[in-house]
Every structure is written in structure tokens, then in C-alpha cells.
Write a protein that holds these residues in place. Structure first.
Motif, PDB file in Angstrom:
ATOM      1  N   ALA A  53       0.873  -1.155  -0.018  1.00 23.21           N
ATOM      2  CA  ALA A  53      -0.076   0.102  -0.191  1.00 23.21           C
ATOM      3  C   ALA A  53       0.868   1.169  -0.012  1.00 23.21           C
ATOM      4  CB  ALA A  53      -1.007  -0.082   1.241  1.00 23.21           C
ATOM      5  N   HIS A  54       1.889   1.182   0.536  1.00 18.55           N
ATOM      6  CA  HIS A  54       2.935   2.555   0.751  1.00 18.55           C
ATOM      7  C   HIS A  54       3.464   2.800  -0.651  1.00 18.55           C
ATOM      8  CE1 HIS A  54       3.034   1.094   5.171  1.00 18.55           C
ATOM      9  NE2 HIS A  54       2.541   2.206   5.105  1.00 18.55           N
ATOM     10  N   MET A  55       3.786   1.357  -1.369  1.00 20.26           N
ATOM     11  CA  MET A  55       4.407   1.647  -2.695  1.00 20.26           C
ATOM     12  C   MET A  55       3.352   2.362  -3.716  1.00 20.26           C
ATOM     13  SD  MET A  55       7.311   0.877  -1.703  1.00 20.26           S
ATOM     14  CE  MET A  55       8.178   1.169  -3.391  1.00 20.26           C
ATOM     15  N   ALA A  56       2.119   1.607  -3.430  1.00 23.41           N
ATOM     16  CA  ALA A  56       1.363   2.219  -4.374  1.00 23.41           C
ATOM     17  C   ALA A  56       0.972   3.799  -4.147  1.00 23.41           C
ATOM     18  CB  ALA A  56      -0.015   1.464  -4.127  1.00 23.41           C
ATOM     19  N   ALA A  57       1.085   4.337  -2.831  1.00 28.02           N
ATOM     20  CA  ALA A  57       0.941   5.641  -2.870  1.00 28.02           C
ATOM     21  C   ALA A  57       1.874   6.422  -3.396  1.00 28.02           C
ATOM     22  CB  ALA A  57       1.037   5.742  -0.982  1.00 28.02           C
ATOM     23  N   LEU A  58       3.121   5.948  -3.253  1.00 26.25           N
ATOM     24  CA  LEU A  58       4.333   6.725  -3.881  1.00 26.25           C
ATOM     25  C   LEU A  58       4.173   6.807  -5.341  1.00 26.25           C
ATOM     26  CD1 LEU A  58       7.492   5.431  -1.675  1.00 26.25           C
ATOM     27  CD2 LEU A  58       6.333   7.681  -1.559  1.00 26.25           C
ATOM     28  N   ARG A  59       3.663   5.719  -5.954  1.00 26.50           N
ATOM     29  CA  ARG A  59       3.356   5.733  -7.298  1.00 26.50           C
ATOM     30  C   ARG A  59       2.502   6.596  -7.818  1.00 26.50           C
ATOM     31  NH1 ARG A  59       6.409   1.727  -9.624  1.00 26.50           N
ATOM     32  NH2 ARG A  59       7.081   0.020  -8.299  1.00 26.50           N
TER      33      ARG A  59
END
Length: 460
Positions: free
Chosen positions: A244-250
Motif C-alpha cells: 500500500a505504501h508503494m502504491a501511494a508513492l507511485r
């Protein structure tokens, strides 16, 4: 997730260590001298680094002693990787070589009166109890006189065990060490010959004759530090990046950067948030050095089985003001582009620079360095008890300064597969860093927020 930053209660347990022994190759090996490459013998790499691997009990191995299995497999693996059983020697021009004496590597057998469950959620790298599970080596001992591998295997009360492997970095990089470890594991599982045959071939990365610097190496440019040292009163936290954190950065990136690697995203996040937290003057240059595996940058690629150091750490450079006021995509693009600077010519130029500049150190002033250890697959090393629960460096920092760190893979207590980033900062800067991370993950690239509904989890 709620923002969690809590100290873990200290865990007291008894540890018994046997006297260190030398484990030599199981069969006679060549008595010869081998030169290290000019990438290998950089001063930056002249120290021991340690990887900690943690294993659970496996019922099918109930009658097997992990210490005995791992020690015997080590002796057999050293037949193939016999330079590790030798000793270093320095010649003119600080050139390092290995005397393949077959003396052996240091091995310590230990027992700890503790179970894995007692460690709770503190198994993620860097394992907070790493020091207790490493070979006891005095800091004053010269690295050149120590065995090239320092190994401790500790049995736990639950039937699990911990394997600590300290290696002299001039002998291998993360990929090379992983190759050795996987061969070691294969032999422990009964395979007679490693699936990948080791190759020395260090002449491939020797300086040219005559040496010539043909590329811009910003990572070695000396910089005067205009501030007093802030290397004291440091605190450490590790940040777990869930999907979820990686998706937020993307979501912060324009379309052409949406396929950026996880390394690019996390490194850019660290660089930006760290610079803000340290409150660096806007007109000061800041740099992020990215470790790049160069094996496939050569034409043809370096041969399969090459286990020497084959990486560079080019530096992305900008001002603190530009890094902190531009959108997040600015930092991501800088990271992505600087990795592309590493070519075969770049590697030859680094080797030549080492000879011409006296094996100089990289600059540490207003600098960070990140290494991606996920592809080293340390967790996948199997001695017969299955994959490791956790595997990664014993320390969160990488190299001679607190700005260095690494990214490792980890499965948390909820069963989520994610990435762990350890961070060291002065105590006053760490709360600012956590806040900047939370703001960024919530889509606030330049303005702070008052409430953070889904911030990243951090642990000491």
C-alpha cells in the motif's frame, strides 16, 4: 496503519559460546596467490560486513544438529571457494592479494537460552540483537590479519537457529556472497557440486595500462563540510514499506515514471525526507549514491559465477532547495537517471581512478548511499530447514557514515511481503523525518498535514 514508534523491551537471555575454531577446506586446495581487482580493494570495502539469517525449527530435521550440518557443509564449500580460506596481503600501492593458504575461516558454535517467539516482532533486519549472535572480534584487530569469513551458528531453545556470516567485503559483493551462501546451502542439503561454479577472473576489473579517468565520478569529489559534525546522538528506526505504501508513492508520479522500480521510489523518498529533516541549507549540494550491480553492463556480461565486487555507486547531485521544493517525481527521475550512468566504461574508469587517486574514499558530506539487497536473496538460502524467516545486514548503516543504508525484503507478522529501510539520524532530526515520510505518503509533497490517517509503520 497507525504511526507506531515504540521501543522494544529489552530481552535478557543466556548465551554460551564455544572457543572459535578454524574450519579449513575438506580437501587439499591450490597453494597460490591471487590478486584482487582494483574494484575489490577500494578502501571503502576494507572491513567485515555481517549478514544475519534466522531459521525456525523444522520437524523433518528433528534429528539433525544445525551446527554440525552447517560446519561440515562449510568445509566442503570451501573446496570450491578456497580463496576464502586464505589470508590477505598488501603490496606496493596498497594493492591487495589473497594468499590461498587453506588456513580456514573462523567458526563459533553457540547456544542461546531463548526462543524465536520471545523476540516478538523484532526479527526484521537489522535484527536488534545482532551483536550477541556475531563472532566476538575486537575493533582494534587489523582487518588484514583476520580470517576472511567470521561465522557463528547459534542454536535456540525452540529448535530454531541463527547463522551470522561476517565477510571481508574486498572478497565479494552482495551478489557474490549470496552465490557462496547458496552453494553452501546446496551442499548442506546433500548436493555434491554447487549449481553455479565459482570464477575468480579478477583481471576483468583491473585498472588499464595506462590508467585513464574517462567518466564523471561525483561520488569521489571531495567536499568541505561547512557544519559541525552531527554524527553523535544518533537514533535508529526501520521503516516497513507494505504494498500500500508503494502504491501511494507511485500515485505521486506522472505516467512516464509509474513503472519506476521500488528501489527508485524508496531511495527518492529517503533522500527527500532526510534532507528536509536535517534542514540542509537550500543552496547546499546534496547527493544520493546508488549501488548498481554492473555484471550485465559489460559486453559480453561478466561470466556467470564471478563473485568479486562488480558494482559502482554513482551519485545523483542537486541542491537541497531543488530536491525539497520540486515534486517527488524530480527525485525519482534523478535516481533513475544516475543508475543509467553505470556502463562498462564507467567501471573501467572507476578502477583507473582507484590507481590514480590512491584508492580514495567516497565523499560522506551531505551524502546518502543506498544498497538494494533484495536481489541477493539471502532469505532463500536453505541449509535443509527451509528458507530463513529473516535475513539481512547486522547493522542498518552501510559503510563508514550514518547516511548509508540498505533495502531488504521481509514478511511481517501480518503476512505482508514488503521492504525494510533502516534509517540513522540525529535524535532531533528523526521526528521531522517521520513526519515528512507520513506527509509524502499521504500525497502532501510540500505542505505538512495535521492528521495522518495511514502513516508508515516505524520501529526502533
Amino acid at each position: 496503519m497507525n504511526n507506531m514508534a515504540s521501543t522494544s523491551p529489552s530481552l535478557s537471555f543466556a548465551m554460551h559460546k564455544c572457543e572459535p575454531e578454524l574450519v579449513a577446506p575438506a580437501l587439499p586446495t591450490p597453494d597460490e596467490t591471487k590478486l584482487l581487482s582494483d574494484i575489490d580493494d577500494q578502501r571503502y570495502l576494507r572491513c567485515h560486513y555481517t549478514i544475519i539469517k534466522i531459521y525456525r525449527n523444522e520437524s523433518s530435521m528433528a534429528n539433525k544438529d544445525p551446527v554440525r550440518v552447517i560446519r561440515q557443509a562449510l568445509a566442503q564449500a570451501l573446496v570450491f571457494y578456497y580463496p576464502f580460506a586464505g589470508r590477505l596481503r598488501e603490496s606496493r600501492g596498497s594493492k591487495l592479494m589473497v594468499d590461498c593458504t587453506g588456513e580456514g575461516v573462523m567458526f563459533v558454535e553457540a547456544d542461546a537460552d531463548v526462543t524465536l517467539d520471545q523476540f516478538g516482532d523484532n526479527l526484521q533486519p537489522p535484527f536488534m540483537y545482532s551483536q550477541a549472535f556475531q563472532c566476538d572480534v575486537l575493533d582494534s584487530e587489523e582487518f588484514i590479519k583476520l580470517p576472511l569469513l567470521l561465522i557463528q551458528v547459534t542454536r535456540l531453545k525452540c529448535g530454531g537457529f541463527i547463522v551470522s556470516t561476517g565477510w571481508n567485503h574486498v572478497m565479494a559483493d552482495g551478489s557474490g556472497l549470496s552465490q557462496f551462501m547458496h552453494a553452501w546451502g546446496e551442499i548442506a542439503r546433500g548436493i555434491k557440486t554447487p549449481s553455479i561454479a565459482p570464477l575468480w577472473r579478477r583481471e576483468l576489473l583491473m585498472a588499464r595500462d595506462p590508467p585513464r579517468i574517462t567518466c564523471n565520478h561525483r561520488e569521489y569529489v571531495p567536499i568541505q563540510d561547512t557544519l559541525s559534525s552531527s554524527n553523535h546522538n544518533l537514533v535508529h528506526r526501520s521503516f516497513f514499506f507494505a504494498p500500500a505504501h508503494m502504491a501511494a508513492l507511485r500515485r505521486l508520479l506522472p505516467h512516464h515514471l509509474r513503472h519506476s522500480t521500488a528501489f527508485d521510489l524508496i531511495t527518492a523518498c529517503l533522500w527527500r525526507c532526510r534532507t528536509k529533516a536535517l534542514q540542509t541549507d537550500a543552496d547546499e549540494d546534496v547527493r544520493m549514491m546508488c549501488i548498481v550491480n554492473a555484471r550485465n553492463k559489460f559486453n559480453p556480461p561478466l561470466p556467470v559465477g564471478y563473485y568479486g565486487n562488480a558494482f559502482a555507486y554513482p551519485a545523483a547531485v542537486t541542491t537541497a532547495g531543488k530536491l525539497c521544493t520540486n515534486p517527488f517525481a524530480y527525485a525519482v527521475e534523478l535516481i533513475h537517471n544516475v543508475k543509467g550512468e553505470v556502463t562498462e566504461e564507467y567501471m573501467h574508469s572507476v578502477a583507473d581512478l582507484m590507481v590514480l587517486k590512491g584508492r580514495c574514499m567516497p565523499t560522506t558530506v551531505r551524502s546518502s548511499l543506498v544498497s538494494d539487497l533484495t536481489r541477493a536473496r539471502f532469505r532463500d538460502v536453505d541449509f535443509g530447514w527451509g528458507k530463513a524467516v529473516s535475513a539481512g545486514p547486522a547493522k542498518g548503516s552501510t559503510g563508514p557514515f550514518y547516511g548509508g543504508t540498505n533495502i531488504t525484503s521481509y514478511r511481517n507478522a501480518k503476512g505482508e511481503d514488503g521492504l525494510v529501510l533502516p534509517v540513522w539520524l540525529p535524535a532531533k532530526a528523526m521526528p521531522r523525518f517521520v513526519k515528512e515520510m507520513d506527509d509524502l505518503l499521504n500525497g502532501n509533497q510540500n505542505q505538512p498535514t495535521r492528521t495522518v490517517p495511514g502513516s508508515i509503520r516505524s520501529t526502533f
